[in-house]
Motif scaffolding. Structure first.
Motif, PDB file in Angstrom:
ATOM      1  N   ASN A 179      -2.239   0.134  -0.897  1.00  0.00           N
ATOM      2  CA  ASN A 179      -2.311  -1.322  -0.722  1.00  0.00           C
ATOM      3  C   ASN A 179      -2.125  -1.793   0.726  1.00  0.00           C
ATOM      4  N   THR A 180      -1.060  -1.320   1.359  1.00  0.00           N
ATOM      5  CA  THR A 180      -0.772  -1.796   2.714  1.00  0.00           C
ATOM      6  C   THR A 180      -1.885  -1.363   3.676  1.00  0.00           C
ATOM      7  N   THR A 182       3.006  -5.975   1.263  1.00  0.00           N
ATOM      8  CA  THR A 182       2.520  -5.744  -0.103  1.00  0.00           C
ATOM      9  C   THR A 182       3.722  -5.407  -0.973  1.00  0.00           C
ATOM     10  N   THR A 228       1.060  -5.561  -6.798  1.00  0.00           N
ATOM     11  CA  THR A 228       0.080  -4.516  -6.460  1.00  0.00           C
ATOM     12  C   THR A 228       0.056  -3.385  -7.487  1.00  0.00           C
ATOM     13  N   ALA A 287       6.230  -7.255  -6.819  1.00  0.00           N
ATOM     14  CA  ALA A 287       6.689  -8.517  -7.419  1.00  0.00           C
ATOM     15  C   ALA A 287       5.750  -9.676  -7.094  1.00  0.00           C
ATOM     16  N   ILE A 314       7.045  -3.626   0.623  1.00  0.00           N
ATOM     17  CA  ILE A 314       8.434  -4.071   0.454  1.00  0.00           C
ATOM     18  C   ILE A 314       9.203  -2.994  -0.303  1.00  0.00           C
ATOM     19  N   PHE A 341      12.954  -2.303  -1.736  1.00  0.00           N
ATOM     20  CA  PHE A 341      14.253  -2.900  -2.054  1.00  0.00           C
ATOM     21  C   PHE A 341      14.459  -4.232  -1.328  1.00  0.00           C
ATOM     22  N   GLY A 342      13.426  -5.056  -1.438  1.00  0.00           N
ATOM     23  CA  GLY A 342      13.536  -6.414  -0.904  1.00  0.00           C
ATOM     24  C   GLY A 342      13.399  -6.540   0.599  1.00  0.00           C
ATOM     25  N   ARG A 378       1.818   5.312   2.788  1.00  0.00           N
ATOM     26  CA  ARG A 378       0.609   5.770   2.078  1.00  0.00           C
ATOM     27  C   ARG A 378      -0.639   5.237   2.790  1.00  0.00           C
TER      28      ARG A 378
HETATM   29  C1  LIG Z   1      11.171   2.967  -2.528  1.00  0.00           C
HETATM   30  C2  LIG Z   1      10.402   1.793  -3.088  1.00  0.00           C
HETATM   31  C3  LIG Z   1      11.040   0.571  -3.214  1.00  0.00           C
HETATM   32  C4  LIG Z   1      10.331  -0.549  -3.664  1.00  0.00           C
HETATM   33  N1  LIG Z   1      10.976  -1.748  -3.739  1.00  0.00           N
HETATM   34  C5  LIG Z   1      10.284  -2.856  -4.093  1.00  0.00           C
HETATM   35  C6  LIG Z   1      10.923  -4.135  -4.126  1.00  0.00           C
HETATM   36  O1  LIG Z   1      12.092  -4.287  -3.837  1.00  0.00           O
HETATM   37  N2  LIG Z   1      10.184  -5.205  -4.495  1.00  0.00           N
HETATM   38  C7  LIG Z   1       8.852  -5.094  -4.818  1.00  0.00           C
HETATM   39  O2  LIG Z   1       8.223  -6.106  -5.147  1.00  0.00           O
HETATM   40  N3  LIG Z   1       8.213  -3.890  -4.781  1.00  0.00           N
HETATM   41  C8  LIG Z   1       8.896  -2.785  -4.427  1.00  0.00           C
HETATM   42  N4  LIG Z   1       8.255  -1.552  -4.365  1.00  0.00           N
HETATM   43  C9  LIG Z   1       6.802  -1.493  -4.650  1.00  0.00           C
HETATM   44  C10 LIG Z   1       5.962  -1.495  -3.379  1.00  0.00           C
HETATM   45  O3  LIG Z   1       6.403  -2.464  -2.463  1.00  0.00           O
HETATM   46  C11 LIG Z   1       4.495  -1.828  -3.702  1.00  0.00           C
HETATM   47  O4  LIG Z   1       4.010  -0.965  -4.693  1.00  0.00           O
HETATM   48  C12 LIG Z   1       3.643  -1.753  -2.447  1.00  0.00           C
HETATM   49  O5  LIG Z   1       2.434  -2.444  -2.630  1.00  0.00           O
HETATM   50  C13 LIG Z   1       3.376  -0.313  -2.052  1.00  0.00           C
HETATM   51  O6  LIG Z   1       2.556  -0.273  -0.907  1.00  0.00           O
HETATM   52  P1  LIG Z   1       1.535   0.944  -0.677  1.00  0.00           P
HETATM   53  O7  LIG Z   1       0.631   0.957  -1.875  1.00  0.00           O
HETATM   54  O8  LIG Z   1       0.850   0.608   0.595  1.00  0.00           O
HETATM   55  O9  LIG Z   1       2.366   2.181  -0.583  1.00  0.00           O
HETATM   56  C14 LIG Z   1       8.951  -0.423  -3.984  1.00  0.00           C
HETATM   57  C15 LIG Z   1       8.332   0.840  -3.887  1.00  0.00           C
HETATM   58  C16 LIG Z   1       9.055   1.933  -3.449  1.00  0.00           C
HETATM   59  C17 LIG Z   1       8.374   3.275  -3.357  1.00  0.00           C
END
Ligand SMILES: Cc1cc2nc3c(=O)[nH]c(=O)nc-3n(C[C@H](O)[C@H](O)[C@H](O)COP(=O)(O)O)c2cc1C
Length: 215
Positions: free
Chosen positions: A16-17, A130, A169, A133, A89, A91-92, A12
């Motif tokens: 956030n990232t 980002t 986030t 959690a 992140i 799935f970890g 995206r």
């Molecule tokens: C497929 C998927 C898996 C995710 N898995 C995790 C996770 O394991 N742990 C976590 O803290 N957030 C997880 N998230 C949340 C994203 O890491 C978080 O919203 C992040 O800030 C998104 O970055 P962006 O806004 O730049 O896209 C996941 C989101 C998606 C779409």
């Protein structure tokens, strides 16, 4: 002028990232570095194919020569003065796109004979993550799932890894349209107001620090 490469493994552009990456870039530029921000989701490429060309006897190559959308980018990263890998992140772990890029970057630096991973040029390295959690979760996955990803790269580049985090986030603009637990939107907003500007400031400071690093 120092050149810093930022490899953005998030899909995206304006969330956030992307914002953390832009803050890092701003900090680095303010300290007179040239910054190139590359979005992996815009490029067509795959992970290491195990062609073993980089491991052939008498043909030491230190960048992957497989021809696709990241061939030149890999060489550019190896020649830079600083490297940043960024990912939400999932799935970890880091995204699949960033993992595939990392394989291609690092495998040519591996010597089975010497039992080491060494890049030709040393440079500072930083990781931007980002996630939904908490900071405690971030510390846990950094010491488990992300340890090899960070450790191998930082070891190859001869620097301690630095991580810049944005936790808890805001995942969507309008929480009312999605199936989140009640109160999520409000909780996220409260957390954001307390932490987001500070997270961006940390990214800016890290950018300036990398630009001013001595080697
Ligand atoms: C497929 C998927 C898996 C995710 N898995 C995790 C996770 O394991 N742990 C976590 O803290 N957030 C997880 N998230 C949340 C994203 O890491 C978080 O919203 C992040 O800030 C998104 O970055 P962006 O806004 O730049 O896209 C996941 C989101 C998606 C779409």
């Amino acid at each position: 002028m120092k050149k810093i490469m930022i490899i953005d493994g998030g899909p995206r552009r304006n969330m956030n990232t992307g914002a953390m990456v832009e803050a890092f870039a701003e900090g680095a530029r303010s300290a007179d570095a040239e910054v190139k921000h590359v979005r992996l989701y815009d490029i067509d490429y795959k992970g290491c194919r195990s062609c073993m060309a980089c491991q052939l006897k008498g043909k030491p190559v230190d960048t992957c020569r497989f021809k696709d959308g990241i061939t030149d980018l890999l060489a550019e990263c190896a020649a830079a003065d600083g490297l940043v890998l960024a990912s939400p992140i999932y799935f970890g772990d880091i995204t699949a796109q960033l993992r595939a890029f990392w394989e291609r970057l690092v495998f040519p630096w591996l010597s089975y004979a010497k039992g080491e991973v060494k890049a030709a040029k040393k440079m500072p390295v930083a990781f931007i993550y980002t996630m939904n959690a908490s900071e405690a979760y971030a510390a846990q996955i950094r010491s488990t799932n992300l340890a090899q990803f960070e450790g191998v790269l930082a070891g190859a580049l001869g620097h301690e890894p630095e991580a810049i985090l944005a936790c808890n986030t805001v995942q969507v603009h309008d929480y009312s349209r999605y199936e989140f637990a009640e109160g999520t939107s409000e909780n996220k907003q409260v957390y954001k107001e307390a932490h987001w500007e500070e997270d961006l400031a940390k990214a800016r400071e890290a950018g300036a620090r990398m630009a001013n690093a001595q080697d």
